[in-house]
Design an enzyme around this catalytic site. Structure first.
Site, PDB file in Angstrom:
ATOM      1  CE  LYS A  88     -68.762 -33.650   8.424  1.00 50.58           C
ATOM      2  NZ  LYS A  88     -70.110 -33.603   9.055  1.00 50.58           N
ATOM      3  CB  SER A 146     -71.018 -37.186   9.330  1.00 44.08           C
ATOM      4  OG  SER A 146     -71.326 -35.812   9.160  1.00 44.08           O
ATOM      5  CB  SER A 186     -72.833 -34.152  11.724  1.00 47.10           C
ATOM      6  OG  SER A 186     -73.514 -35.179  11.045  1.00 47.10           O
TER       7      SER A 186
END
Length: 449
Positions: free
Chosen positions: A70, A143, A167
């Site tokens: 990420k 996210s 997330s």
């Protein structure tokens, strides 16, 4: 891209890392898009890494295994923007967890799209944003949106996300894969752009629980906290499972999601598990504190000044949520910390008689246009079963639970108290064997070799 298939193939000499890297690039070109990738390692660098691996020990734990991270996780020399292009810089350090993987032979493919500043669990707060790999009208979850999608569509074997309030779990449920969120601070969270530094953790996305378990256990080798982890084997026929009581169970009008959850419980009971509802109010109250309480001030401390100085560079919903933190007083902070400590005691006492808490990962799912039309309320609904996880110091793994009648996925979570990580992963692996749900986006992908 199955981890164990790749390991066996390397050791049998059926292929070498360069061939796997070429297959990764082919899959990205055919199955992925710019929406999932903030940055891809250039082809010549990826091939150089692959060629270098051939001089190393083929028995390294992650020899030639492709992964991604990420884009709020630092990798030295690579760009990082935490989902906000106006915030881009070049990392000068590498996350300890990423470095562990590289030292154990893994191939970093790139950095994945995320909701700006890891704010929200819907996955549409970036431009462009990923979509569900199963139905493009639906959200991918956030996210860690890109990190979930690229595992689901088979472009990498596993990925790393970040998890503050869900997330590392909601994208797993939306993408029909596994998302494992360890007990906070078991794995180092250094080397990140933080949302809430005090509770942020790095989760693992994989197509199967057995792969997620392998990744986590290898990362825990040499970790002094490893001795704290409970690794007691359980079988479904002697489990005692807690579930939210009827007041605590919420599906937000989604009857298909409710039917899927009831079906999961029926399967567990048919395997001999005993199921008992518990008071869910300490969990839901703690979850509401993440954005509606004083803990939002920690997000402001992390990126608030950038947002104030660059208001046009940030998603409006993200900016509104984070800037609320500037007004939080010290009194509010300590009052919420005291209340959270009480809720931790209550929650862990409730869980003590049980092997785990089973709950939906998300009580429903939404189309992208629905979330954009009502971003705050629908995000709150999506995070109902996840926001409390780190605040209450739980270990949680989300696994594919059922496929809905409409063809969309339904994820179920196994949660336990801190340091129950191995036990939750063991339960997830057992569920995987009996659920009959095929992971990923349901394509019949071919294997390398």
């Amino acid at each position: 891209m199955d981890l164990f298939h790749l390991q066996e193939g390397y050791r049998a000499g059926r292929f070498v890392p360069r061939q796997v890297a070429e297959e990764v690039l082919r899959r990205i070109s055919e199955r992925s898009s710019r929406a999932e990738w903030i940055y891809q390692v250039p082809k010549e660098e990826l091939m150089a890494r692959a060629d270098h691996l051939e001089s190393l020990d083929i028995n390294l734990p992650f020899y030639g295994i492709p992964f991604s991270v990420k884009d709020n996780i630092h990798v030295e020399g690579l760009p990082i923007c935490a989902g906000c292009p106006g915030n881009e810089s070049i990392s000068t350090t590498t996350s300890p967890v990423v470095q562990q993987l590289l030292d154990m032979g893994a191939m970093l493919v790139g950095k994945n799209t995320m909701d700006e500043f890891a704010t929200g669990v819907v996955g549409v707060r970036s431009a462009p944003h990923p979509v569900s790999p199963i139905n493009p009208e639906y959200i991918p979850g956030g996210s860690s949106s890109g990190s979930g999608v690229v595992v689901s569509n088979g472009c990498v074997t596993f990925s790393l996300g970040s998890d503050t309030g869900g997330s590392g779990r909601v994208p797993a449920a939306m993408c029909n894969i596994v998302g494992f969120k360890p007990t906070p601070h078991l794995l180092s969270s250094e080397g990140m752009v933080y949302a809430n530094k005090s509770i942020d953790c790095i989760p693992v996305f994989a197509r199967t629980a057995i792969e997620a378990d392998y990744v986590f256990r290898k990362l825990m080798v040499g970790n002094k906290a490893g001795c704290l982890l409970a690794d007691l084997p359980h079988s479904q026929n002697d489990l005692v499972i807690a579930i939210p009581d009827e007041k605590g169970l919420k599906f937000f009008g989604d009857t298909e999601a409710e039917a899927c959850f009831r079906s999961v419980l029926e399967t567990l009971e048919n395997q001999g598990a005993r199921i008992q509802p518990i008071d869910f109010s300490p969990f839901s109250e703690a979850g509401a504190m993440l954005f509606d309480g004083a803990f939002i001030s920690e997000r402001f401390d992390s990126v608030g000044e950038f947002i104030k100085d660059n208001p046009d560079a940030v998603n409006e919903v993200v900016a509104e949520s984070i800037l609320k933190g500037e007004a939080v007083t010290h009194h509010q902070i300590w009052s919420d910390v005291a209340r959270l400590n009480q809720l931790k005691v209550e929650a862990h006492q409730l869980l003590a008689p049980f092997d785990c808490l089973v709950m939906p990962t998300a009580g429903t799912l939404y189309r992208c246009d629905e979330v954009k039309a009502d971003p705050l309320a629908l995000n709150r609904n999506m995070a109902y079963y996840t926001n409390f996880g780190n605040l209450l110091e739980l270990s949680v793994v989300s696994v594919p639970g059922r496929m809905r009648v409409d063809g969309l996925p339904f994820g179920v979570s196994f949660a336990g108290p801190k340091f129950s990580d191995y036990r939750m992963l063991n339960l997830a692996k057992q569920w995987e064997r009996i659920s009959g749900v095929q992971p990923g986006d349901a394509c019949d992908y071919d294997n390398v070799g």
